[in-house]
Write an enzyme that holds these catalytic residues in place. Structure first.
Site, PDB file in Angstrom:
ATOM      1  N   GLU A 143       0.792  -1.238   0.000  1.00 56.10           N
ATOM      2  CA  GLU A 143       0.000   0.000   0.000  1.00 56.10           C
ATOM      3  C   GLU A 143       0.823   1.286   0.000  1.00 56.10           C
ATOM      4  O   GLU A 143       0.600   2.179   0.827  1.00 56.10           O
ATOM      5  CB  GLU A 143      -0.963  -0.012   1.198  1.00 56.10           C
ATOM      6  CG  GLU A 143      -1.868  -1.234   1.209  1.00 56.10           C
ATOM      7  CD  GLU A 143      -2.733  -1.360   2.457  1.00 56.10           C
ATOM      8  OE1 GLU A 143      -2.746  -0.441   3.286  1.00 56.10           O
ATOM      9  OE2 GLU A 143      -3.414  -2.392   2.582  1.00 56.10           O
ATOM     10  N   ASN A 183       1.999  -5.236  -3.107  1.00 56.64           N
ATOM     11  CA  ASN A 183       0.601  -5.544  -2.785  1.00 56.64           C
ATOM     12  C   ASN A 183      -0.182  -4.254  -2.500  1.00 56.64           C
ATOM     13  O   ASN A 183       0.306  -3.385  -1.777  1.00 56.64           O
ATOM     14  CB  ASN A 183       0.611  -6.436  -1.525  1.00 56.64           C
ATOM     15  CG  ASN A 183      -0.718  -7.047  -1.177  1.00 56.64           C
ATOM     16  OD1 ASN A 183      -1.381  -7.644  -2.026  1.00 56.64           O
ATOM     17  ND2 ASN A 183      -1.125  -6.934   0.086  1.00 56.64           N
ATOM     18  N   HIS A 219     -10.427  -6.275  -1.952  1.00 54.96           N
ATOM     19  CA  HIS A 219     -11.478  -6.003  -0.966  1.00 54.96           C
ATOM     20  C   HIS A 219     -12.566  -5.281  -1.745  1.00 54.96           C
ATOM     21  O   HIS A 219     -12.566  -4.052  -1.844  1.00 54.96           O
ATOM     22  CB  HIS A 219     -10.958  -5.109   0.161  1.00 54.96           C
ATOM     23  CG  HIS A 219      -9.940  -5.769   1.028  1.00 54.96           C
ATOM     24  ND1 HIS A 219     -10.240  -6.852   1.824  1.00 54.96           N
ATOM     25  CD2 HIS A 219      -8.629  -5.509   1.232  1.00 54.96           C
ATOM     26  CE1 HIS A 219      -9.157  -7.235   2.482  1.00 54.96           C
ATOM     27  NE2 HIS A 219      -8.163  -6.439   2.137  1.00 54.96           N
ATOM     28  N   GLU A 247      -6.249 -10.708  -0.775  1.00 55.43           N
ATOM     29  CA  GLU A 247      -7.024 -10.477   0.473  1.00 55.43           C
ATOM     30  C   GLU A 247      -8.518 -10.414   0.164  1.00 55.43           C
ATOM     31  O   GLU A 247      -9.223  -9.505   0.596  1.00 55.43           O
ATOM     32  CB  GLU A 247      -6.589  -9.155   1.128  1.00 55.43           C
ATOM     33  CG  GLU A 247      -5.114  -9.062   1.411  1.00 55.43           C
ATOM     34  CD  GLU A 247      -4.701  -7.763   2.095  1.00 55.43           C
ATOM     35  OE1 GLU A 247      -5.568  -7.022   2.595  1.00 55.43           O
ATOM     36  OE2 GLU A 247      -3.489  -7.488   2.116  1.00 55.43           O
ATOM     37  N   ASP A 249     -12.381 -10.360  -0.267  1.00 54.04           N
ATOM     38  CA  ASP A 249     -13.708 -10.461   0.333  1.00 54.04           C
ATOM     39  C   ASP A 249     -14.663  -9.624  -0.511  1.00 54.04           C
ATOM     40  O   ASP A 249     -14.248  -8.669  -1.161  1.00 54.04           O
ATOM     41  CB  ASP A 249     -13.762 -10.064   1.822  1.00 54.04           C
ATOM     42  CG  ASP A 249     -12.899  -8.875   2.218  1.00 54.04           C
ATOM     43  OD1 ASP A 249     -12.789  -7.937   1.402  1.00 54.04           O
ATOM     44  OD2 ASP A 249     -12.375  -8.876   3.343  1.00 54.04           O
TER      45      ASP A 249
HETATM   46  O1  9MR Z   1      -7.308  -7.868   8.760  1.00 52.28           O
HETATM   47  C1  9MR Z   1      -6.362  -7.084   9.435  1.00 52.28           C
HETATM   48  C2  9MR Z   1      -6.921  -6.600  10.747  1.00 52.28           C
HETATM   49  O2  9MR Z   1      -7.089  -7.683  11.637  1.00 52.28           O
HETATM   50  C3  9MR Z   1      -5.998  -5.550  11.355  1.00 52.28           C
HETATM   51  O3  9MR Z   1      -6.575  -5.033  12.528  1.00 52.28           O
HETATM   52  C4  9MR Z   1      -5.768  -4.442  10.328  1.00 52.28           C
HETATM   53  C5  9MR Z   1      -4.862  -3.355  10.870  1.00 52.28           C
HETATM   54  O4  9MR Z   1      -4.754  -2.324   9.944  1.00 52.28           O
HETATM   55  O5  9MR Z   1      -5.168  -5.003   9.162  1.00 52.28           O
HETATM   56  C6  9MR Z   1      -6.011  -5.909   8.525  1.00 52.28           C
HETATM   57  O6  9MR Z   1      -5.426  -6.420   7.349  1.00 52.28           O
HETATM   58  C7  9MR Z   1      -5.120  -5.488   6.321  1.00 52.28           C
HETATM   59  C8  9MR Z   1      -3.954  -6.042   5.545  1.00 52.28           C
HETATM   60  O7  9MR Z   1      -2.888  -6.335   6.392  1.00 52.28           O
HETATM   61  C9  9MR Z   1      -3.517  -5.081   4.453  1.00 52.28           C
HETATM   62  N1  9MR Z   1      -4.627  -4.718   3.613  1.00 52.28           N
HETATM   63  C10 9MR Z   1      -5.828  -4.272   4.262  1.00 52.28           C
HETATM   64  C11 9MR Z   1      -6.252  -5.311   5.296  1.00 52.28           C
HETATM   65  C12 9MR Z   1      -7.578  -4.955   5.903  1.00 52.28           C
HETATM   66  O8  9MR Z   1      -7.465  -3.749   6.644  1.00 52.28           O
END
Ligand code: 9MR
Length: 339
Positions: A143, A183, A219, A247, A249
């Site tokens: 990101e 990513n 997402h 990732e 959903d």
């Molecule tokens: O799913 C993850 C969540 O449990 C954490 O609290 C969060 C913290 O920012 O990160 C989430 O995973 C992220 C991933 O690492 C990167 N892309 C976005 C995902 C969803 O926020």
């Protein structure tokens, strides 16, 4: 006797065909949480039977593996790796360099460019080194771009010029066999962000920096535009790199309407988008198909409910009781000609 054996193997075959992972030729993954893996039998069962690739949802991130400057904690990441190895799965590493989930000591760190580079190199090489030979691929950088295509300001961008290329080189040094990814999310609907990623990849390739894959987080939600998603997939595949839907959903209640009811219509719309996503993935040349990874297992475990506080959200293929949703069955049927 022979008949029994025949019937048994036939039933194995039929059962196997009912599994989504058997209806496709690429890896099917899920991100997991180590607490649920150890405490929840249903969760562990699905993680074990349904997937061929595993990502740690949080437990390989900076904040968790590197809690103090002089201390790494791989205990939870190692639990995930042990589970995945014991059940014969590929392990995908997530993530080495991100603006989020950074430990406080890094935020407080003071130093010149060289000191920051040493810090990041040490982090990357310790983590990649620890998992060398176990983790097949890494989301090295996560990101980096804003939706308008500009470089996001972060600890890394602000202190280390060209940090993406440097991070890839450091990761490659620590494990030359790992597949290295950039990513990101939201490329559909944000063409400038997509273009920035394509420009990055072209630039890295022209400088012989090791970049092997593009992670499209996906997402998405039922209102996401298929033409835009398709364009993102086509353009990513045209780079010749591996492509990972990393990732996935599909949100059904993106506006977080508290009155939302997950009825047949919503479920059908979601299923159609899932079908579209899987079929589109199959259009990528086979050797570039790194896989499709869901962001956790059941609706109950999704970050959209927990982290994003959207209780009326149902984005995945297993329901609160860890039962397969109709979308799972329909998707599997549509992909598996033998079903
Ligand atoms: O799913 C993850 C969540 O449990 C954490 O609290 C969060 C913290 O920012 O990160 C989430 O995973 C992220 C991933 O690492 C990167 N892309 C976005 C995902 C969803 O926020």
């Amino acid at each position: 006797m022979k008949l029994i054996v025949l019937l048994l193997s036939l039933s194995t075959l039929v059962n196997a065909q009912n599994l989504l992972k058997d209806a496709i030729a690429f890896r099917l993954g899920a991100s997991v949480n180590p607490r649920l893996l150890s405490e929840n039998e249903a969760y562990r069962g699905i993680a074990s039977n349904e997937f061929t690739s595993i990502t740690a949802e949080n437990h390989m991130k900076m904040m968790l593996v590197h809690p103090a400057a002089d201390r790494f904690d791989f205990s939870k990441g190692d639990e995930i790796v042990a589970f995945a190895s014991a059940t014969g799965k590929r392990i995908h590493g997530h993530t080495l360099v991100w603006h989020n989930q950074v430990p406080q000591w890094m935020k407080d760190f003071k130093g010149d460019q060289k000191a920051w580079e040493d810090l990041l190199k040490h982090h990357i090489q310790t983590v990649v080194g620890h998992y060398r030979g176990k983790v097949a691929g890494w989301d090295v950088v996560n990101e980096s771009f804003l939706d308008d295509g500009s470089l996001r300001s972060s600890l890394w961008a602000d202190h280390i010029p060209d940090y993406i290329a440097k991070s890839l080189l450091w990761a490659h040094e620590a494990d030359p066999n790992a597949t290295l990814f950039y990513n990101d999310y939201g490329q559909d609907g944000h063409p400038k962000k997509m273009q920035a990623i394509l420009n990055l990849v072209a630039d890295l390739k022209s400088r012989q920096i090791p970049i092997h894959g593009i992670g499209l987080q996906m997402h998405i939600n039922v209102d996401s535009k298929r033409t835009q998603i398709e364009e993102v997939i086509t353009k990513s595949a045209q780079t010749g790199l591996a492509v990972h839907f990393s990732e996935v959903d599909v949100a059904v209640n993106p506006k977080n309407n508290p009155e939302f009811v997950y009825d047949e219509k919503a479920s059908a719309a979601q299923m159609e988008l899932y079908k579209f996503l899987f079929k589109s993935f199959q259009s990528i040349p086979m050797k570039q198909q790194y896989g499709i990874t869901f962001w956790n297992i059941s609706d109950k475990d999704s970050w959209l409910r927990g982290y994003f506080k959207r209780p009326k959200e149902y984005p995945l293929l297993f329901d609160e009781n860890y039962a397969k949703k109709p979308a799972y069955t329909e998707l599997t049927k549509s992909l598996n000609k033998l079903y």
